[in-house]
Motif scaffolding. Structure first.
Motif, mmCIF file in Angstrom:
data_model
loop_
_atom_site.group_PDB
_atom_site.id
_atom_site.type_symbol
_atom_site.label_atom_id
_atom_site.label_comp_id
_atom_site.label_asym_id
_atom_site.label_seq_id
_atom_site.Cartn_x
_atom_site.Cartn_y
_atom_site.Cartn_z
ATOM 1 N N LEU A 127 0.830 -1.203 0.000
ATOM 2 C CA LEU A 127 0.000 0.000 0.000
ATOM 3 C C LEU A 127 0.870 1.261 0.000
ATOM 4 N N GLY A 128 1.968 1.229 0.769
ATOM 5 C CA GLY A 128 2.866 2.373 0.764
ATOM 6 C C GLY A 128 3.501 2.597 -0.593
ATOM 7 N N LEU A 129 3.860 1.498 -1.286
ATOM 8 C CA LEU A 129 4.423 1.619 -2.626
ATOM 9 C C LEU A 129 3.407 2.221 -3.590
ATOM 10 N N ALA A 130 2.149 1.787 -3.477
ATOM 11 C CA ALA A 130 1.103 2.346 -4.341
ATOM 12 C C ALA A 130 0.917 3.837 -4.076
ATOM 13 N N ASP A 131 0.925 4.234 -2.802
ATOM 14 C CA ASP A 131 0.768 5.656 -2.477
ATOM 15 C C ASP A 131 1.934 6.472 -3.025
ATOM 16 N N ARG A 132 3.159 5.967 -2.854
ATOM 17 C CA ARG A 132 4.320 6.704 -3.361
ATOM 18 C C ARG A 132 4.297 6.799 -4.884
ATOM 19 N N THR A 133 3.802 5.736 -5.533
ATOM 20 C CA THR A 133 3.713 5.774 -6.997
ATOM 21 C C THR A 133 2.732 6.840 -7.461
ATOM 22 N N LEU A 134 1.587 6.935 -6.795
ATOM 23 C CA LEU A 134 0.601 7.958 -7.159
ATOM 24 C C LEU A 134 1.151 9.360 -6.904
ATOM 25 N N ILE A 135 1.844 9.529 -5.776
ATOM 26 C CA ILE A 135 2.435 10.843 -5.483
ATOM 27 C C ILE A 135 3.479 11.210 -6.538
ATOM 28 N N LEU A 136 4.317 10.229 -6.928
ATOM 29 C CA LEU A 136 5.337 10.488 -7.945
ATOM 30 C C LEU A 136 4.699 10.845 -9.280
ATOM 31 N N LEU A 137 3.656 10.124 -9.676
ATOM 32 C CA LEU A 137 2.985 10.430 -10.939
ATOM 33 C C LEU A 137 2.374 11.826 -10.909
ATOM 34 N N GLY A 138 1.785 12.185 -9.782
ATOM 35 C CA GLY A 138 1.232 13.533 -9.669
ATOM 36 C C GLY A 138 2.307 14.605 -9.761
ATOM 37 N N PHE A 139 3.449 14.356 -9.132
ATOM 38 C CA PHE A 139 4.534 15.327 -9.186
ATOM 39 C C PHE A 139 5.129 15.410 -10.587
#
Length: 379
Positions: A127-139
């Motif tokens: 779940l943490g990896l998924a959250d970081r991936t979404l944050i990275l894509l947004g950035f």
């Protein structure tokens, strides 16, 4: 001060619950005496009510022992009808009963779910990896938007910052990149010639060195070095500014931190990595050529001619084509982790480590995907 004790009175009809009187000082100095008294106590289920009229003193040690003896839930139930208890002591007993009950529940949960703890941690990591991936894509989307807006306004380009970052990223990293790839090229040539010599095909070591550095090792080694050297620097620089509230000051002045801090680093990285990739390719092949000449008698002229005849130029373009993509992602990850620093030195260190790990992981993952794609396309 009186010695503590318990007095349990029960009616003649033993089926009717009785009253438990709490007597004396239930405090830490009398803890051993209290333990002996509790050991002689009848079953808690036979107690109908509690009498605190002869209670002289009470602290958390005595309250905790009483909660353990009767049970937290049973004690809270009996306190509703208890007599002779001051309000402050009632509050103490209720608080201690709640704390003992929560501690016992956590202990039971940990003991019962010990076998599931590994799965729980794996699930949390996913779940943490998924959250970081979404944050990275947004950035990444935010940086692309800022790049598109800045591209049509040359006056907003911060040329001085870009040149300064380019010097730190490219020029300062040239020696280490050249040295590392030179040694790796020498090792690959030595191992390849040793193995191919058993089949009488030692001359194909030239093809091995050229093919591997033009397509994979040149860009991969340069990207990993920048991920460890430059992404960490980006995170530490921006993270220190975030910890010192300089980012807030930039926003207060009406400036955009992404345009001011991120875009110059992204531009410089996109310009620097192709340069370092080219240097890595040349240095790796020079290292391979040197081993071939000194150890196996293959002349530099033969090495260059065979490279020119056997290695198509498309392999060079494939390796160079990965450089801007890897550079953009490395710069975005380094800057994003710096902006996520929460304001302490420990947070700066944690996000610096995270930026290096994420950058290397993304580079290797994308390189593997690109290798599979090019193989299927026949390039």
């Amino acid at each position: 001060m009186s010695d503590p004790s318990l007095s349990f009175s029960q009616r003649i009809d033993t089926s009717v619950p009785g009253v438990l009187a709490i007597i004396g000082d239930w405090t830490l100095p009398h803890y051993d005496t209290l333990c002996e008294a509790n050991a002689r106590l009848a079953a808690p289920g036979a107690i109908a009510s509690l009498d605190f009229s002869r209670l002289a003193g009470l602290d958390t040690a005595g309250a905790a022992l009483l909660a353990q003896t009767l049970g937290p839930e049973r004690l809270r139930s009996l306190l509703r009808s208890a007599s002779g208890l001051a309000p402050d002591r009632l509050a103490l007993l209720v608080a201690v009963a709640l704390a003992v009950g929560e501690a016992a529940q956590q202990s039971v949960e940990q003991r019962d779910n010990g076998a599931l703890e590994l799965l729980e941690r794996i699930g949390g990591a996913v779940l943490g990896l998924a959250d970081r991936t979404l944050i990275l894509l947004g950035f990444v989307g935010l940086v692309l938007e800022s790049l598109a807006r800045a591209a049509w306004r040359p006056r907003r380009w911060r040329v001085t910052s870009i040149v300064a970052q380019l010097e730190q990223i490219a020029l300062d990293a040239l020696p280490i990149v050249a040295l590392l790839t030179f040694m790796v090229g020498a090792v690959i040539a030595f191992l390849g010639a040793t193995m191919l010599g058993d089949f009488g095909a030692r001359v194909y070591t030239i093809d091995l060195v050229g093919f591997s550095f033009l397509r994979e090792f040149g860009i991969l080694l340069a990207s990993i070095l920048l991920a460890g050297r430059t992404a960490s620097a980006f995170t530490a620089q921006i993270g220190s500014m975030k910890a010192n509230e300089e980012i807030d000051a930039i926003r207060a002045l009406g400036l955009n931190p992404v345009e001011l801090l991120v875009l110059p680093r992204v531009f410089a990285m996109i310009l620097a990595l192709p340069i370092l990739t080219f240097v890595a390719m040349v240095s790796g092949m020079i290292g391979g050529a040197l081993v071939c000449m000194l150890r196996f008698g293959i002349s530099p002229t033969m090495f260059v001619n065979r490279l020119r005849l056997d290695i198509p130029v498309q392999h060079f373009f494939i390796g160079m084509g990965k450089a801007p993509v890897f550079a953009f992602l490395i710069a975005c990850i380094g800057c994003l982790e710096g902006l996520r620093v929460e304001g302490s030195a420990q947070s700066v260190g944690e996000h610096t480590t995270s930026s290096v790990v994420q950058s290397i992981f993304v580079v290797i993952l994308l390189d593997a995907i690109a290798a599979l794609f090019f193989m299927e396309m026949g390039w």
